[in-house]
Enzyme design. Structure first.
Site, PDB file in Angstrom:
ATOM      1  N   GLU A  87     -14.475 -21.361  70.179  1.00  8.44           N
ATOM      2  CA  GLU A  87     -13.634 -22.467  70.608  1.00  8.44           C
ATOM      3  C   GLU A  87     -12.655 -22.126  71.736  1.00  8.44           C
ATOM      4  OE1 GLU A  87     -13.774 -25.611  69.526  1.00  8.44           O
ATOM      5  OE2 GLU A  87     -15.441 -25.168  68.179  1.00  8.44           O
ATOM      6  N   SER A 479     -13.125 -44.219   4.780  1.00  6.77           N
ATOM      7  CA  SER A 479     -12.409 -43.464   3.743  1.00  6.77           C
ATOM      8  C   SER A 479     -11.679 -42.242   4.267  1.00  6.77           C
ATOM      9  CB  SER A 479     -13.389 -43.031   2.648  1.00  6.77           C
ATOM     10  OG  SER A 479     -13.912 -44.165   1.987  1.00  6.77           O
TER      11      SER A 479
END
Length: 817
Positions: A87, A479
């Site tokens: 770059e 239950s």
């Protein structure tokens, strides 16, 4: 002549001044609204949130931009070199704009006019920082001028390393990867420090145009660009030529990181954590905040929970027979291509998708789903296998559960059917037929002392359904709710030896008559509270709740966190309200830990992107833990500030009674552990919900099984037959290689031998006796007192087997009520 020259010079000067004035005015206009570059100093990009298990293993990652911020000191020199070569090779020498590079780019672009080639750019890394952080991407002269001005100013305000750090953490690499650390993980599933020269060069090639160098769609272009970057690294003296030539010979080697849950079997747990973080901190904090979340997940326990639940769901489903193939595909041509498009089960890797190629009485030939490249192309290999008739025996039942007369695969499967299969042994071509179960379930495991949730299994497969039956499904606990009714009774003067009448009863309310019944019908006459829990007697529970008052039962249910607001009607005493597995497990933890309320949590600690702890589940206080020096003082202690919501003696009595459920009650023979265990079964009306919630001294777990759309599971599909075996299998795996403990017995608890049926003191040698736990000041009754006795005469066997009961009746002392 001299006058003409002077005139022309003056004119040129005026023009130059005019141009300078115009340029100055233009620059003033351009710079007037320039963004404030000082915001770069407080750069806080969206960063990935990472979820970890209790042992530190990565569970999942969440991000809109997959980025992990790395300071420049943590980025290897080789990585920096690759990006500088690709770059901006003069980055450390120019003042923000590379004049020589700009001139060279202009010259090249002039030479390329009319050639159709893309214009060559000359943006420096500093200019790209200015554009990416502060400006738009508009291709205009104004934007380029602003970019140059900002670049000069940024260079004056920040060091080169800081600018490079901003650049390497911000740039986009494609595939939703931002920043060099995120790109290394996304493309190669490794950290930045592990990248090779070839891998580093490829990543450095991507910012110019990720789609132009896609690893699968544009492989040749990607290789060409990567090799160009490697050559530039050699040219700039960062890499030796021999290393470069070797790197250029290597393939791209892209190994895309798997998204979603990273830890096997943890999808349901991770999704619940994700929802809780969003609820607590918001969507943005999760996907952009870079949080580090340490959860309570125990990976081994999680695998055990998944295995136990999946096995039970499969067993139940296969007893109901085969419901048909996933779908049908044509076999003409290459069957692998359409087969590859059918989604598999990512969290059930042992299952494969297959297509039936041929069916005969002696077996079924199948073609296995081919794999795909990361780019989506289907591999050319076509693997085959075979299902023997015995390996699909369960499928000879119809979907109704009725067994077919034939045991031949013919008529069960047809060519073109797409099904799930599982290898009998790894590396062989023999497979079993599989089917996604329609029945579902949930399992939660928790540390009862801290509330830390150690495992969650929310269904058979997260890939099949993301709905979490452990935390989201509201179901009737049946239950398994009864222990809270009995706990309220024990706290208000009843004892485990108190006797309740187990006989038909009816209640009238609003003109409606309700006649509760025991499971399976019938009744047993007077029974102790202990037997009421052990045998799960509905009639006894309703009578007890009616005797106490449902407002008290509702208060206990809300105190334990089972319901937010409970309707105080008698039917609720039998578990007809709706709650979740997680809530029930949290409530049972109170029994296991001696009556202390716990806050269930999946999250131990959350740190922000800077490492600061913003949440911690552990809120107990240790005032002397941070002493600077030791001067002979006592060891510091952690102050237990948890609320005591139940008398410790009541908690132990309920635990003792539920140990009886396991040893001789509704779960008898289903739980086989090498340590004390207590628990309770639960079955809702018409067997639509099957539950078991239980615990050892150090671990509590709950299991629910049922259809997503409540429907009967079938006669006999109770909590004891369906859910308790799942609890047992999970507990055997979860407690393996851990020392067994004992339930804590509060000081002052008295143990007295009593008759199991009458609850009265038992003489030595008297049949049907048990050592019962009593609080100080309480004990067996001197006379036979029966709750709900109205007009009831005790059966002869009670009078015969209990001298005390016979004496109480014949002498009239105390009477019966």
């Amino acid at each position: 002549m001299i006058r003409l020259i002077g005139y022309l010079f003056g004119l040129a000067s005026v023009l130059a001044l005019g141009v300078a004035a115009v340029v100055a005015v233009y620059l003033m206009g351009v710079t007037k609204d320039l963004p404030n570059y000082e915001v770069l100093a407080s750069y806080a990009p969206p960063v990935t949130t990472r979820i970890h298990a209790g042992n530190g293993a990565l569970v999942a990652e969440y991000a809109r931009e997959r980025r992990l911020f790395l300071p420049i000191q943590a980025i290897p020199d080789r990585v920096k070199a690759a990006f500088l070569s690709a770059e901006d090779k003069n980055f450390y020498n120019h003042p923000g704009v590379d004049i020589y590079g700009l001139g060279r780019a202009i010259l090249v672009n002039v030479q390329n006019l009319g050639s159709g080639r893309r214009p060559v750019g000359a943006s420096t890394i500093t200019q790209q920082v200015a554009k990416n952080f502060l400006l738009s991407s508009d291709q205009t002269m104004d934007r380029k001028i602003k970019e140059a001005i900002l670049s000069f100013r940024i260079e004056q305000a920040y060091s080169k390393d800081k600018i490079l750090e901003l650049y390497l953490n911000e740039i986009f690499f494609g595939l939703n990867a931002y920043g060099i650390a995120g790109a290394a993980l996304t493309y190669f599933d490794k950290s930045v420090t592990e990248l090779t020269i070839a891998e580093t060069a490829y990543l450095a090639a991507l910012p110019k145009g990720p789609n132009n160098y896609h690893p699968f769609r544009r492989t040749e272009a990607a290789l060409e660009r990567r090799n160009w970057v490697i050559d530039r690294m050699v040219e700039n003296g960062f890499v030796a030529r021999e290393e470069a030539e070797d790197a250029k010979q290597q393939p791209l080697g892209v190994n895309l990181r798997r998204s979603g849950s990273s830890l096997f079997a943890s999808d349901y747990f991770a999704e619940e954590v994700r929802r809780q973080i969003i609820e607590k901190y918001g969507d943005k904090s999760l996907y952009e905040g870079g949080l580090s979340v340490r959860t309570s997940l125990d990976p081994q326990m999680q695998i055990a929970a998944r295995k136990a639940l999946q096995s039970a769901l499969l067993t139940y489903d296969q007893r109901r027979g085969f419901r048909g193939p996933i779908k049908q595909i044509p076999l003409e041509g290459d069957w692998g291509v359409p087969l590859a498009e059918i989604p598999g089960l990512a969290d059930v890797p042992e299952w494969k998708v297959a297509v039936v190629l041929d069916v005969a009485a002696d077996g079924v030939d199948i073609g296995l789903q081919p794999a795909k490249e990361a780019g989506g192309r289907v591999f050319a290999d076509r693997d085959r296998g075979r299902i023997a008739p015995d390996d699909m025996e369960w499928a000879y039942r119809a979907a109704t559960g009725d067994r077919k007369s034939t045991k031949s695969p013919v008529g069960v499967l047809n060519p073109g059917d797409v099904v799930y299969v599982e290898a009998k042994e790894e590396g062989t071509s023999a497979y079993r037929l599989r089917q996604l179960p329609k029945v579902q379930g949930g399992l939660v495991a928790m540390d009862p002392h801290t509330g830390r949730v150690l495992a969650i299994s929310g269904g058979f497969s997260y890939a099949q359904s993301e709905f979490n039956r452990a935390t989201q499904a509201m179901r009737q606990p049946g239950s398994s709710f009864k222990p809270f009714v009995y706990a309220a009774a024990l706290d208000t003067g009843y004892t485990p030896a108190s006797v309740i009448l187990d006989a038909p009863v009816e209640f009238v309310s609003g003109g409606q008559v309700w006649r509760p019944q025991n499971y399976g019908g019938g009744s047993a006459g007077p029974q102790t509270l202990r037997l009421g829990i052990e045998k799960s007697r509905n009639l006894m529970t309703v009578r007890l709740a009616n005797d106490m008052g449902m407002n008290l039962v509702a208060e206990y249910a809300e105190r334990f966190g089972i319901y937010n607001k409970m309707n105080p009607v008698l039917a609720m005493s039998l578990g007809s309200g709706e709650t979740t597995v997680l809530r029930m497990v949290s409530a049972y933890a109170v029994f296991a830990n001696g009556g202390k309320q716990v806050k269930p949590t999946l999250i131990d600690r959350i740190q922000d992107r800077h490492g600061k702890t913003i949440f911690r589940h552990e809120d107990r206080i240790c005032e002397a833990c941070n002493a600077e020096t030791f001067n002979g003082q006592e060891e510091p202690t952690v102050v237990d500030n948890r609320e005591q919501v139940l008398d410790p003696m009541t908690a132990y009595q309920i635990t003792s009674m539920m140990e009886g459920v396991v040893t001789r009650g509704t779960a008898a023979g289903k739980i086989k552990l090498d340590r004390p265990v207590a628990g309770k079964t639960g079955t809702s009306n018409d067997e639509k919900d099957a539950w078991f919630v239980g615990y050892t001294p150090d671990l509590v777990a709950g299991v629910f099984i049922g259809f997503d759309q409540p429907a009967p599971l079938g006669r006999g599909s109770t909590g004891g037959s369906l859910a308790a075996p799942v609890f047992n299998e999970f507990m055997q795996m979860a407690t393996a290689n851990t020392p067994p403990g004992k339930f804590f017995v509060p000081q002052g608890m008295n143990f007295i031998a009593v008759n199991r049926t009458t609850g009265m003191f038992a003489y030595e040698g008297e049949p049907d006796t048990i050592m019962e736990a009593f609080k100080p000041g309480t004990g067996p009754a001197d006379t036979l007192s029966i709750i709900g006795m109205d007009g009831y005469a005790p059966p002869e066997e009670i009078l015969r087997d209990s001298p005390q009961a016979n004496q109480a009746v014949t002498s009239g002392s105390g009477g019966l009520f």
